[in-house]
Design a protein around this motif. Structure first.
Motif, short mmCIF file in Angstrom:
data_model
loop_
_atom_site.label_atom_id
_atom_site.label_comp_id
_atom_site.label_asym_id
_atom_site.label_seq_id
_atom_site.Cartn_x
_atom_site.Cartn_y
_atom_site.Cartn_z
N GLU A 59 -3.93 6.41 -0.96
CA GLU A 59 -3.75 4.99 -0.62
C GLU A 59 -2.83 4.30 -1.63
N SER A 60 -1.58 4.11 -1.24
CA SER A 60 -0.60 3.53 -2.16
C SER A 60 -0.93 2.08 -2.51
N MET A 61 -1.63 1.37 -1.61
CA MET A 61 -1.82 -0.06 -1.86
C MET A 61 -3.01 -0.36 -2.77
N SER A 62 -3.88 0.62 -3.00
CA SER A 62 -5.04 0.29 -3.84
C SER A 62 -5.30 1.28 -4.97
N LEU A 63 -4.70 2.44 -4.92
CA LEU A 63 -4.97 3.45 -5.95
C LEU A 63 -4.15 3.15 -7.22
N THR A 64 -4.77 3.33 -8.38
CA THR A 64 -4.00 3.14 -9.61
C THR A 64 -3.12 4.38 -9.85
N LEU A 65 -2.06 4.18 -10.61
CA LEU A 65 -1.16 5.30 -10.94
C LEU A 65 -1.93 6.37 -11.70
N GLN A 66 -2.84 5.91 -12.56
CA GLN A 66 -3.61 6.86 -13.36
C GLN A 66 -4.46 7.78 -12.48
N ARG A 67 -5.10 7.19 -11.47
CA ARG A 67 -5.94 8.00 -10.59
C ARG A 67 -5.10 8.96 -9.75
N ALA A 68 -3.95 8.49 -9.31
CA ALA A 68 -3.07 9.37 -8.53
C ALA A 68 -2.69 10.58 -9.39
N ASP A 69 -2.38 10.33 -10.66
CA ASP A 69 -2.04 11.44 -11.58
C ASP A 69 -3.21 12.41 -11.73
N THR A 70 -4.42 11.87 -11.78
CA THR A 70 -5.60 12.74 -11.90
C THR A 70 -5.71 13.67 -10.69
#
Ligand code: ZN
Ligand code: ZN
Length: 355
Positions: free
Chosen positions: A93-104
């Motif tokens: 979810e690009s509109m609500s996920l933080t960059l940090q979580r996406a990296d995880t």
């Protein structure tokens, strides 16, 4: 078709699976309210992965997907499900996920994580078209808000402060069964009313002045939204005149709300009346927004919006005229778009109330 099935249809050919982590989207898909958890959707199966605190409730109420208890190494758990289902791509979810979580999540090997708009947009598109059971909840929330206002009006008087008015409305809504308030209640009086989103303070209601109240209740996650500008005492000729213009603009917006109209056209239906009356610059916000599990959703009725309204959309119609140093007026109803036009979910009339 379940909500998860409809999401699958929107994602077909775009990603092998979808990982939903946003609290509201997760609740929308599963019915389960929680502050953490994952919905992992594959074409053939969907999972709600949720921790110990919620697992009992989830097993009890979630029917649309398989409930799994979250393991200590959740990345490993997610990765093994993705491998088991042969997923090579996963939409986030690009509109609500933080960059940090996406990296995880990217630490999961063998899967490409997609952070374009696809998943968030699909979820917003689904949420924009309300089902009958969602409308039932929105109506219940609105009924509470209206009853709260009616109770307040019995005691509203000069000498009360803005803060007292807000507390009274909040108390009434809670008392009547609201699980939460849609947002921090706005209650303003006198010159404060020219600030569309002013914050209530200790300003006292003077005789023969406006009180602007913008408020809503939440029922089973669903919000309501309403603004009324009422007069305590007797309004001046100018107050009556400006109220009449705003009301005429709102009536035009209510009459224009129907399937097939764009957000821009709906906005213009009301805005043109305010502009033609010479107050175009005094209406500096958009006409309306969607309401549902969040207080601000799609569709948006604004000069820049080309999205077309469809049956099932819920949208506010809230024109205003704000005259700094003098007073402001906003009247806000919200409607459900249906096949024939719309149903106004706000039952309290938009005529000027004087107490
Ligand atoms: Zn509002
Ligand atoms: Zn609103």
């Amino acid at each position: 078709m379940s909500r998860i099935d409809r999401l699958r249809a929107l994602l077909a050919g775009k990603a092998d699976c979808a990982l939903v982590t946003d609290d509201i989207n997760r609740r929308y898909l599963t019915g389960m309210k929680s502050s953490a958890g994952y919905v992992l959707v594959f074409p053939e199966e969907a999972y709600l992965i949720i921790d110990f605190r919620y697992i009992e409730k989830a097993h009890e109420i979630v029917k649309t997907c398989t409930v799994l208890q979250q393991e200590p190494g959740v990345l490993r758990q997610l990765g093994s499900l993705m491998r088991r289902h042969g997923a090579k791509t996963c939409a986030l979810e690009s509109m609500s996920l933080t960059l940090q979580r996406a990296d995880t999540f990217r630490k999961i090997e063998g899967v490409e994580f997609l952070t374009d708009n696809t998943l968030s947009q699909a979820l917003y598109d689904l949420r924009t078209v309300k089902e009958p059971e969602e409308i039932v909840r929105i109506k219940a929330a609105q009924q509470i808000a209206e009853e709260a206002l009616e109770r307040l009006l019995q005691t509203l008087h000069a000498g009360m402060t803005e803060r007292e008015v807000a507390i009274e409305l909040d108390f009434n809504m809670r008392r009547l069964g609201a699980e939460d308030l849609s947002f921090e209640t706005i209650a303003l009086t006198g010159a404060h009313t020219s600030m569309p989103h002013g914050v209530p303070d200790d300003r006292v209601i003077e005789p023969d002045s406006f009180v602007l109240m913008d408020f809503g209740a939440v029922v089973e996650g669903y919000h309501s939204d309403m603004t009324r500008t009422v007069c305590v005492g007797t309004p001046t000729e100018e107050m009556r005149e400006i109220y009449h213009i705003v009301r005429t603009a709102q009536n035009a917006g209510l009459a224009a709300a129907r399937p097939g109209i764009t957000g821009r056209e709906l906005d213009a239906a009301a805005r043109d009346i305010i502009r033609d009356a010479g107050y175009g610059d005094a209406f500096g916000h958009s006409l309306g927004h969607g309401v549902g599990l969040e207080i601000h959703e799609y569709p948006v009725a604004a000069p820049s919006r080309t999205q077309i309204l469809a049956p099932g959309n819920v949208v506010t119609i809230e024109p205003g005229i704000y005259l700094p140093g003098k007073f402001g007026i906003r009247i806000e109803d919200f409607v459900q778009i249906n096949e024939n036009g719309c149903e106004n979910l706000t039952k309290i009339p938009n005529t000027l109330i004087c107490v």
